[in-house]
Design an enzyme around this catalytic site. Structure first.
Site, PDB file in Angstrom:
ATOM      1  N   LYS A   5     -14.396 -15.163 -34.667  1.00  0.00           N
ATOM      2  CA  LYS A   5     -12.632 -15.340 -34.528  1.00  0.00           C
ATOM      3  C   LYS A   5     -12.010 -16.225 -33.394  1.00  0.00           C
ATOM      4  O   LYS A   5     -10.437 -16.499 -34.465  1.00  0.00           O
ATOM      5  CB  LYS A   5     -12.502 -14.341 -32.866  1.00  0.00           C
ATOM      6  CG  LYS A   5     -12.986 -12.556 -33.500  1.00  0.00           C
ATOM      7  CD  LYS A   5     -13.666 -11.466 -32.742  1.00  0.00           C
ATOM      8  CE  LYS A   5     -13.865 -12.003 -31.104  1.00  0.00           C
ATOM      9  NZ  LYS A   5     -15.294 -13.001 -30.833  1.00  0.00           N
ATOM     10  N   ARG A  30     -10.485  -4.578 -26.211  1.00  0.00           N
ATOM     11  CA  ARG A  30     -12.549  -4.788 -26.245  1.00  0.00           C
ATOM     12  C   ARG A  30     -12.672  -3.444 -25.852  1.00  0.00           C
ATOM     13  O   ARG A  30     -13.429  -2.946 -26.379  1.00  0.00           O
ATOM     14  CB  ARG A  30     -12.615  -5.305 -25.404  1.00  0.00           C
ATOM     15  CG  ARG A  30     -13.291  -7.165 -26.212  1.00  0.00           C
ATOM     16  CD  ARG A  30     -13.755  -8.011 -25.352  1.00  0.00           C
ATOM     17  NE  ARG A  30     -15.026  -8.892 -25.274  1.00  0.00           N
ATOM     18  CZ  ARG A  30     -14.243  -9.878 -25.962  1.00  0.00           C
ATOM     19  NH1 ARG A  30     -13.121 -10.954 -25.522  1.00  0.00           N
ATOM     20  NH2 ARG A  30     -15.554 -10.603 -25.970  1.00  0.00           N
ATOM     21  N   ARG A  42     -22.647 -23.062 -29.282  1.00  0.00           N
ATOM     22  CA  ARG A  42     -21.170 -23.191 -29.858  1.00  0.00           C
ATOM     23  C   ARG A  42     -20.506 -24.250 -28.416  1.00  0.00           C
ATOM     24  O   ARG A  42     -20.952 -25.025 -27.511  1.00  0.00           O
ATOM     25  CB  ARG A  42     -20.250 -22.443 -28.855  1.00  0.00           C
ATOM     26  CG  ARG A  42     -18.418 -22.435 -29.309  1.00  0.00           C
ATOM     27  CD  ARG A  42     -18.178 -21.519 -29.317  1.00  0.00           C
ATOM     28  NE  ARG A  42     -18.644 -20.131 -28.192  1.00  0.00           N
ATOM     29  CZ  ARG A  42     -18.549 -18.789 -28.142  1.00  0.00           C
ATOM     30  NH1 ARG A  42     -17.488 -18.134 -29.170  1.00  0.00           N
ATOM     31  NH2 ARG A  42     -18.448 -18.032 -27.741  1.00  0.00           N
ATOM     32  N   ARG A  51     -19.710 -23.410 -22.668  1.00  0.00           N
ATOM     33  CA  ARG A  51     -18.413 -21.917 -21.497  1.00  0.00           C
ATOM     34  C   ARG A  51     -20.606 -21.453 -21.235  1.00  0.00           C
ATOM     35  O   ARG A  51     -21.037 -21.447 -21.879  1.00  0.00           O
ATOM     36  CB  ARG A  51     -18.476 -21.207 -22.710  1.00  0.00           C
ATOM     37  CG  ARG A  51     -17.032 -21.413 -22.834  1.00  0.00           C
ATOM     38  CD  ARG A  51     -16.746 -20.404 -23.775  1.00  0.00           C
ATOM     39  NE  ARG A  51     -17.022 -18.836 -23.953  1.00  0.00           N
ATOM     40  CZ  ARG A  51     -17.123 -18.032 -24.728  1.00  0.00           C
ATOM     41  NH1 ARG A  51     -16.449 -18.180 -25.835  1.00  0.00           N
ATOM     42  NH2 ARG A  51     -17.671 -17.129 -23.932  1.00  0.00           N
ATOM     43  N   ARG A 100     -23.156  -9.392 -23.367  1.00  0.00           N
ATOM     44  CA  ARG A 100     -21.998  -9.050 -24.305  1.00  0.00           C
ATOM     45  C   ARG A 100     -22.680  -8.319 -26.004  1.00  0.00           C
ATOM     46  O   ARG A 100     -21.235  -8.035 -26.142  1.00  0.00           O
ATOM     47  CB  ARG A 100     -22.565 -10.499 -24.853  1.00  0.00           C
ATOM     48  CG  ARG A 100     -20.888 -11.191 -23.607  1.00  0.00           C
ATOM     49  CD  ARG A 100     -20.780 -13.336 -22.757  1.00  0.00           C
ATOM     50  NE  ARG A 100     -20.409 -13.427 -24.611  1.00  0.00           N
ATOM     51  CZ  ARG A 100     -20.139 -15.169 -24.762  1.00  0.00           C
ATOM     52  NH1 ARG A 100     -21.221 -15.452 -24.763  1.00  0.00           N
ATOM     53  NH2 ARG A 100     -19.562 -14.878 -25.603  1.00  0.00           N
TER      54      ARG A 100
HETATM   55  P1  ADP Z   1     -16.561 -14.383 -27.515  1.00  0.00           P
HETATM   56  O1  ADP Z   1     -15.510 -15.244 -28.131  1.00  0.00           O
HETATM   57  O2  ADP Z   1     -17.614 -15.315 -27.618  1.00  0.00           O
HETATM   58  O3  ADP Z   1     -16.074 -13.389 -28.325  1.00  0.00           O
HETATM   59  P2  ADP Z   1     -14.302 -14.529 -25.113  1.00  0.00           P
HETATM   60  O4  ADP Z   1     -14.151 -15.537 -24.994  1.00  0.00           O
HETATM   61  O5  ADP Z   1     -13.328 -13.730 -26.117  1.00  0.00           O
HETATM   62  O6  ADP Z   1     -16.032 -13.992 -25.996  1.00  0.00           O
HETATM   63  O7  ADP Z   1     -14.479 -13.554 -23.727  1.00  0.00           O
HETATM   64  C1  ADP Z   1     -15.824 -13.701 -22.687  1.00  0.00           C
HETATM   65  C2  ADP Z   1     -15.754 -12.434 -21.546  1.00  0.00           C
HETATM   66  O8  ADP Z   1     -14.357 -12.943 -21.210  1.00  0.00           O
HETATM   67  C3  ADP Z   1     -16.735 -11.856 -22.301  1.00  0.00           C
HETATM   68  O9  ADP Z   1     -17.367 -12.094 -22.280  1.00  0.00           O
HETATM   69  C4  ADP Z   1     -15.718 -11.445 -20.685  1.00  0.00           C
HETATM   70  O10 ADP Z   1     -16.057 -10.969 -19.737  1.00  0.00           O
HETATM   71  C5  ADP Z   1     -14.156 -11.768 -21.172  1.00  0.00           C
HETATM   72  N1  ADP Z   1     -13.237 -11.481 -21.791  1.00  0.00           N
HETATM   73  C6  ADP Z   1     -12.300 -11.866 -22.924  1.00  0.00           C
HETATM   74  N2  ADP Z   1     -11.581 -11.303 -23.559  1.00  0.00           N
HETATM   75  C7  ADP Z   1     -11.636  -9.741 -22.741  1.00  0.00           C
HETATM   76  C8  ADP Z   1     -11.231  -8.439 -23.095  1.00  0.00           C
HETATM   77  N3  ADP Z   1     -10.087  -8.199 -23.812  1.00  0.00           N
HETATM   78  N4  ADP Z   1     -11.176  -6.985 -21.821  1.00  0.00           N
HETATM   79  C9  ADP Z   1     -12.041  -7.439 -21.171  1.00  0.00           C
HETATM   80  N5  ADP Z   1     -13.113  -8.694 -21.134  1.00  0.00           N
HETATM   81  C10 ADP Z   1     -13.203  -9.395 -21.882  1.00  0.00           C
HETATM   82  P1  ADP Z   2     -15.957 -15.785 -31.429  1.00  0.00           P
HETATM   83  O1  ADP Z   2     -14.639 -16.367 -31.273  1.00  0.00           O
HETATM   84  O2  ADP Z   2     -15.890 -14.903 -32.441  1.00  0.00           O
HETATM   85  O3  ADP Z   2     -16.695 -15.719 -30.261  1.00  0.00           O
HETATM   86  P2  ADP Z   2     -16.400 -18.009 -33.069  1.00  0.00           P
HETATM   87  O4  ADP Z   2     -15.495 -19.183 -33.483  1.00  0.00           O
HETATM   88  O5  ADP Z   2     -16.213 -18.895 -31.604  1.00  0.00           O
HETATM   89  O6  ADP Z   2     -16.991 -17.006 -32.803  1.00  0.00           O
HETATM   90  O7  ADP Z   2     -17.370 -18.936 -33.239  1.00  0.00           O
HETATM   91  C1  ADP Z   2     -18.980 -19.437 -32.154  1.00  0.00           C
HETATM   92  C2  ADP Z   2     -19.517 -20.778 -33.195  1.00  0.00           C
HETATM   93  O8  ADP Z   2     -19.627 -20.724 -34.592  1.00  0.00           O
HETATM   94  C3  ADP Z   2     -18.392 -21.509 -32.804  1.00  0.00           C
HETATM   95  O9  ADP Z   2     -19.853 -22.619 -32.260  1.00  0.00           O
HETATM   96  C4  ADP Z   2     -18.146 -22.208 -34.828  1.00  0.00           C
HETATM   97  O10 ADP Z   2     -18.130 -23.333 -34.987  1.00  0.00           O
HETATM   98  C5  ADP Z   2     -19.030 -21.663 -35.577  1.00  0.00           C
HETATM   99  N1  ADP Z   2     -18.795 -20.227 -37.049  1.00  0.00           N
HETATM  100  C6  ADP Z   2     -17.675 -19.935 -37.012  1.00  0.00           C
HETATM  101  N2  ADP Z   2     -17.743 -19.535 -38.135  1.00  0.00           N
HETATM  102  C7  ADP Z   2     -18.889 -19.807 -38.955  1.00  0.00           C
HETATM  103  C8  ADP Z   2     -19.261 -19.680 -39.806  1.00  0.00           C
HETATM  104  N3  ADP Z   2     -18.489 -18.600 -40.675  1.00  0.00           N
HETATM  105  N4  ADP Z   2     -20.471 -20.264 -40.165  1.00  0.00           N
HETATM  106  C9  ADP Z   2     -21.389 -20.860 -39.507  1.00  0.00           C
HETATM  107  N5  ADP Z   2     -20.761 -20.811 -38.193  1.00  0.00           N
HETATM  108  C10 ADP Z   2     -19.703 -20.464 -38.153  1.00  0.00           C
END
Ligand code: ADP
Ligand code: ADP
Ligand code: ZN
Length: 214
Positions: free
Chosen positions: A13, A88, A127, A161, A172
């Site tokens: 994302k 979410r 990451r 992170r 998660r």
């Molecule tokens: P990821 O990119 O791995 O999906 P995020 O950076 O979006 O993770 O979120 C990290 C953490 O922040 C989540 O595990 C949760 O604790 C909190 N968080 C983020 N967005 C939301 C949301 N929309 N609702 C509730 N908690 C959230």
């Molecule tokens: P999210 O925001 O959904 O938690 P990220 O965009 O941060 O996910 O991606 C998680 C990790 O995977 C990052 O280190 C990113 O560079 C890598 N990544 C993202 N998309 C791909 C893909 N299509 N193939 C391989 N690695 C990816």
């Protein structure tokens, strides 16, 4: 244009949002980034969110919908929004309906990044991001072109992170399955959901998203 990128942690994302920001000048609204900024600044919201985030659980709906509202208010009506990591829960999806309609915005697309859960732990544990500009990288899948130097801003400091560890990722993912995946039917009923193969390489995912949003 207002779109939601939906998918479990590590689905891509953030990566795809950053690309849309660069290509289309849209604004990325990442509740995760906003919450991490609040934790770092030690605001009341940050103080409430810190431990919850470290456990990999969800922060309260009121907090996240509140910060999304503030962010939307700081945007001009002409700039499109990419919701990354929000909504979410069912309650957040309902709150977003009102946040958008109050501001004369409509939701154009919900794009689900379809990924194999087994790949997510490796994506998450590898990451890292640039400490200056926030550009995302991966130990194996996207290293800086010049080792130790950010492609985008030339920064030389990177960060990881605290919640990007194998154990927290499981919590998660479970939160995603239990609370986030169930909001899809709500959007499916509106006919705005598209599914993209999130296991494809990053450029192919970007192309697929571009094809959907036109
Ligand atoms: P990821 O990119 O791995 O999906 P995020 O950076 O979006 O993770 O979120 C990290 C953490 O922040 C989540 O595990 C949760 O604790 C909190 N968080 C983020 N967005 C939301 C949301 N929309 N609702 C509730 N908690 C959230
Ligand atoms: P999210 O925001 O959904 O938690 P990220 O965009 O941060 O996910 O991606 C998680 C990790 O995977 C990052 O280190 C990113 O560079 C890598 N990544 C993202 N998309 C791909 C893909 N299509 N193939 C391989 N690695 C990816
Ligand atoms: Zn950078």
């Amino acid at each position: 244009m207002n779109i939601i990128l939906l998918g479990p942690p590590g689905a891509g994302k953030g990566t795809q949002s950053q690309r849309l920001v660069e290509r289309r000048g849209m604004r990325q609204l990442s509740t995760g980034d906003m919450l991490r900024a609040a934790v770092k600044a030690g605001t009341p919201t940050g103080l409430k969110a810190k431990a919850v985030m470290e456990r990999g659980e969800l922060v309260s709906d009121e907090i996240v919908s509140g910060i999304i509202g503030e962010e939307l208010d700081s945007m001009g009506p002409e700039s499109g929004a990419i919701f990354d990591g929000y909504p979410r829960t069912e309650a957040q999806a309902q709150a977003l309906e009102k946040l958008l309609s109050d501001r004369g915005r409509t939701l154009d697309h919900v794009i689900e990044l379809d990924v194999n859960e087994d790949a997510l732990v490796e994506r998450i544990t590898g990451r890292f991001t640039c400490a200056s500009c926030g550009k995302g990288y991966h130990d194996k899948f996207e290293q800086p072109r010049l080792p130790g130097t950010c492609d985008k801003c030339g920064g030389t400091e990177f960060k990881r992170r605290p919640d990007d560890n194998a154990e927290t990722v499981r919590t998660r993912m479970a939160e995603y399955r239990a609370k986030t995946a169930p909001i899809l039917p709500f959007y499916e009923a509106k006919g705005i959901v598209s599914r993209v193969d999130g296991m494809a390489d990053m450029d192919s995912v970007t192309e697929a998203i571009e094809a959907i949003i036109g």
